[in-house]
Design a protein around this motif. Sequence first.
Motif, mmCIF file in Angstrom:
data_model
loop_
_atom_site.group_PDB
_atom_site.id
_atom_site.type_symbol
_atom_site.label_atom_id
_atom_site.label_comp_id
_atom_site.label_asym_id
_atom_site.label_seq_id
_atom_site.Cartn_x
_atom_site.Cartn_y
_atom_site.Cartn_z
ATOM 1 N N ALA A 162 -6.203 3.076 1.504
ATOM 2 C CA ALA A 162 -4.856 2.489 1.443
ATOM 3 C C ALA A 162 -4.742 1.765 0.113
ATOM 4 C CB ALA A 162 -4.624 1.538 2.607
ATOM 5 N N ALA A 163 -3.716 2.079 -0.657
ATOM 6 C CA ALA A 163 -3.530 1.447 -1.981
ATOM 7 C C ALA A 163 -2.078 1.632 -2.423
ATOM 8 C CB ALA A 163 -4.489 2.055 -3.004
ATOM 9 N N PHE A 164 -1.617 0.628 -3.153
ATOM 10 C CA PHE A 164 -0.263 0.717 -3.713
ATOM 11 C C PHE A 164 -0.198 -0.130 -4.993
ATOM 12 C CE2 PHE A 164 -0.046 -3.219 -1.393
ATOM 13 C CZ PHE A 164 0.784 -4.024 -2.146
ATOM 14 N N PHE A 201 4.633 -4.176 2.339
ATOM 15 C CA PHE A 201 3.501 -3.291 2.594
ATOM 16 C C PHE A 201 3.169 -3.361 4.085
ATOM 17 C CE2 PHE A 201 -1.138 -3.063 3.298
ATOM 18 C CZ PHE A 201 -1.350 -1.741 2.958
ATOM 19 N N TYR A 202 3.060 -2.199 4.750
ATOM 20 C CA TYR A 202 2.739 -2.119 6.170
ATOM 21 C C TYR A 202 1.302 -1.609 6.327
ATOM 22 C CZ TYR A 202 7.757 -2.629 6.877
ATOM 23 O OH TYR A 202 9.055 -3.110 6.862
ATOM 24 N N CYS A 203 0.557 -2.347 7.116
ATOM 25 C CA CYS A 203 -0.860 -2.007 7.293
ATOM 26 C C CYS A 203 -0.994 -0.953 8.398
ATOM 27 C CB CYS A 203 -1.661 -3.259 7.652
ATOM 28 S SG CYS A 203 -3.412 -2.929 7.992
ATOM 29 N N TYR A 204 -1.595 0.202 8.051
ATOM 30 C CA TYR A 204 -1.911 1.246 9.025
ATOM 31 C C TYR A 204 -3.426 1.433 9.211
ATOM 32 C CZ TYR A 204 3.007 2.520 8.642
ATOM 33 O OH TYR A 204 4.390 2.495 8.672
ATOM 34 N N VAL A 205 -4.206 0.878 8.298
ATOM 35 C CA VAL A 205 -5.668 0.941 8.388
ATOM 36 C C VAL A 205 -6.185 -0.497 8.414
ATOM 37 C CG1 VAL A 205 -7.799 1.796 7.343
ATOM 38 C CG2 VAL A 205 -5.663 3.091 7.079
ATOM 39 N N PRO A 206 -6.564 -1.034 9.570
ATOM 40 C CA PRO A 206 -7.044 -2.424 9.624
ATOM 41 C C PRO A 206 -8.294 -2.605 8.778
ATOM 42 C CG PRO A 206 -6.543 -1.604 11.828
ATOM 43 C CD PRO A 206 -6.506 -0.420 10.917
ATOM 44 N N GLY A 207 -8.397 -3.783 8.158
ATOM 45 C CA GLY A 207 -9.556 -4.081 7.335
ATOM 46 C C GLY A 207 -9.258 -5.202 6.361
ATOM 47 N N GLU A 255 -7.423 -10.292 5.563
ATOM 48 C CA GLU A 255 -7.900 -9.414 6.630
ATOM 49 C C GLU A 255 -6.709 -9.064 7.504
ATOM 50 O OE1 GLU A 255 -11.356 -9.166 10.113
ATOM 51 O OE2 GLU A 255 -11.079 -10.993 8.929
ATOM 52 N N LEU A 256 -6.342 -7.789 7.495
ATOM 53 C CA LEU A 256 -5.128 -7.351 8.162
ATOM 54 C C LEU A 256 -5.452 -6.525 9.395
ATOM 55 C CD1 LEU A 256 -2.992 -6.213 5.069
ATOM 56 C CD2 LEU A 256 -3.156 -8.489 6.114
ATOM 57 N N GLU A 257 -4.577 -6.641 10.385
ATOM 58 C CA GLU A 257 -4.603 -5.788 11.556
ATOM 59 C C GLU A 257 -3.483 -4.763 11.444
ATOM 60 O OE1 GLU A 257 -6.924 -5.862 13.732
ATOM 61 O OE2 GLU A 257 -7.916 -7.721 13.107
ATOM 62 N N ARG A 258 -3.522 -3.803 12.325
ATOM 63 C CA ARG A 258 -2.506 -2.756 12.287
ATOM 64 C C ARG A 258 -1.111 -3.355 12.513
ATOM 65 N NH1 ARG A 258 -2.621 2.719 12.425
ATOM 66 N NH2 ARG A 258 -0.811 3.796 13.332
ATOM 67 N N THR A 285 4.836 -6.971 -11.371
ATOM 68 C CA THR A 285 4.046 -5.965 -10.635
ATOM 69 C C THR A 285 3.442 -6.611 -9.383
ATOM 70 O OG1 THR A 285 2.052 -6.474 -11.925
ATOM 71 C CG2 THR A 285 3.461 -4.654 -12.704
ATOM 72 N N PHE A 286 3.295 -5.772 -8.375
ATOM 73 C CA PHE A 286 2.668 -6.203 -7.113
ATOM 74 C C PHE A 286 1.724 -5.077 -6.695
ATOM 75 C CE2 PHE A 286 3.243 -7.022 -2.322
ATOM 76 C CZ PHE A 286 2.213 -7.954 -2.314
ATOM 77 N N ASN A 287 0.407 -5.440 -6.498
ATOM 78 C CA ASN A 287 -0.637 -4.446 -6.254
ATOM 79 C C ASN A 287 -1.438 -4.815 -4.992
ATOM 80 O OD1 ASN A 287 -0.132 -3.213 -8.947
ATOM 81 N ND2 ASN A 287 -1.062 -5.122 -9.667
ATOM 82 N N GLY A 288 -2.026 -3.805 -4.362
ATOM 83 C CA GLY A 288 -2.898 -4.029 -3.201
ATOM 84 C C GLY A 288 -3.686 -2.778 -2.849
ATOM 85 N N HIS A 289 -4.920 -2.958 -2.351
ATOM 86 C CA HIS A 289 -5.730 -1.808 -1.915
ATOM 87 C C HIS A 289 -6.753 -2.266 -0.863
ATOM 88 C CE1 HIS A 289 -8.217 -3.566 -5.144
ATOM 89 N NE2 HIS A 289 -9.244 -3.099 -4.436
ATOM 90 N N LEU A 290 -7.205 -1.299 -0.094
ATOM 91 C CA LEU A 290 -8.182 -1.554 0.978
ATOM 92 C C LEU A 290 -9.582 -1.677 0.383
ATOM 93 C CD1 LEU A 290 -8.902 -1.653 4.037
ATOM 94 C CD2 LEU A 290 -9.111 0.841 3.934
ATOM 95 N N ILE A 291 -10.301 -2.722 0.786
ATOM 96 C CA ILE A 291 -11.676 -2.928 0.326
ATOM 97 C C ILE A 291 -12.669 -2.351 1.337
ATOM 98 C CG2 ILE A 291 -13.431 -4.639 -0.243
ATOM 99 C CD1 ILE A 291 -11.246 -6.415 -1.305
ATOM 100 N N LYS A 292 -12.508 -2.697 2.625
ATOM 101 C CA LYS A 292 -13.431 -2.225 3.670
ATOM 102 C C LYS A 292 -12.676 -2.076 4.965
ATOM 103 C CE LYS A 292 -17.793 -3.293 5.981
ATOM 104 N NZ LYS A 292 -18.887 -4.272 6.130
ATOM 105 N N PRO A 293 -12.692 -0.879 5.577
ATOM 106 C CA PRO A 293 -12.011 -0.703 6.858
ATOM 107 C C PRO A 293 -12.726 -1.470 7.970
ATOM 108 C CG PRO A 293 -12.418 1.408 5.775
ATOM 109 C CD PRO A 293 -13.199 0.371 5.049
ATOM 110 N N LYS A 294 -11.978 -1.833 8.960
ATOM 111 C CA LYS A 294 -12.531 -2.560 10.107
ATOM 112 C C LYS A 294 -13.451 -1.672 10.926
ATOM 113 C CE LYS A 294 -11.077 -5.471 13.974
ATOM 114 N NZ LYS A 294 -9.899 -6.011 14.723
ATOM 115 N N SER A 295 -13.223 -0.369 10.918
ATOM 116 C CA SER A 295 -14.051 0.564 11.693
ATOM 117 C C SER A 295 -15.487 0.637 11.205
ATOM 118 C CB SER A 295 -13.428 1.972 11.645
ATOM 119 O OG SER A 295 -13.327 2.431 10.311
ATOM 120 N N GLU A 296 -15.750 0.245 9.957
ATOM 121 C CA GLU A 296 -17.113 0.280 9.418
ATOM 122 C C GLU A 296 -17.905 -0.964 9.779
ATOM 123 O OE1 GLU A 296 -17.013 0.944 5.264
ATOM 124 O OE2 GLU A 296 -16.018 2.913 5.401
ATOM 125 N N GLY A 297 -17.321 -1.865 10.513
ATOM 126 C CA GLY A 297 -18.017 -3.086 10.933
ATOM 127 C C GLY A 297 -18.120 -4.081 9.845
#
Length: 297
Positions: A162-164, A201-207, A255-258, A285-297
């Motif tokens: 997830a990145a924008f 930005f809408y979170c679809y991948v928690p992490g 740390e975002l949830e779905r 400018t406004f930026n954001g990206h996923l560092i670690k998904p919640k599914s990986e613990g």
Amino acid sequence: MTVRGGHTPSALCAWVVLLLLVVSGEPYRTPYDQEQDQNRDRDSETTDLRTDPRTDPRTNTRVYHRDVSEVRGKDCRRCCDPGEQPPPHYSNPHYPQQYPQYQAVPQINITILKGEKGDSGQRGPYGKSGKSGQSGPRGPNGIRGTKGSIGTPGEPCKAQYAAFSVGRKKAIHSNDYYQTLVFDTELVNLYGHFNMFTGKFYCYVPGIYYFSLNVHTWNQKETYVHVMHNEREVVILYAQPSDRSIMQSQSLMLELEREDQVWVRLFKGERENAIFSDDFDTYVTFNGHLIKPKSEG
């Protein structure tokens, strides 16, 4: 009275008694002498039984085991057969009559009585579990084993991203109400998780996510904005009024949830709140990206 031959009756009786003693061949014995002889014979027989290896020490009697070879070599005859002299103790009336005592020795083949092994029975129900004991001390480390063989390749990792990155080319002024900062330039919008119409930005991948905001201030005007997590102000970007315009930035991790939302809001204040830009260059400018998904613990 005188008998023929000149002998008296008393003398004749004495001769008869003397003749009987001579014929019997045995001197006259009193009852006491006979009792002493019997005791002596018993002691001698007891001694013979103790020294005889065929004597049972528990009952002090002889155990007779007849050998098959003896039975085959000799014929069974009665002691009173013609030509057979009886033992001397049978002819002596004063000798005590003692007969040998036989002891039966059982000989059973146990293998004949033992039956065949039966089938195994059904397993019984489990008993109640006992109380847990105390944990023992940790044992020593074992010997390191040999290296195993290489396993089969696994399936390709299903990575989640997830990145924008969005920007704005138009200036904005706000002093009467809170205003959402909407962006007009889409630089990166992976899977369309950033909505360009709502500016969120809408979170679809928690992490865990990383966000950064960059703005350009306006001369003699105040710049006051918040980075919002749903409806909560998380961080602030602020610049006081100045004769010179400068670039201001703010960054954070969340740390975002779905279904969580992250967006930028202009603050309502007494002074004019403004962000500088023009129609040719991108200053915001406004930026954001996923560092670690919640599914990986």
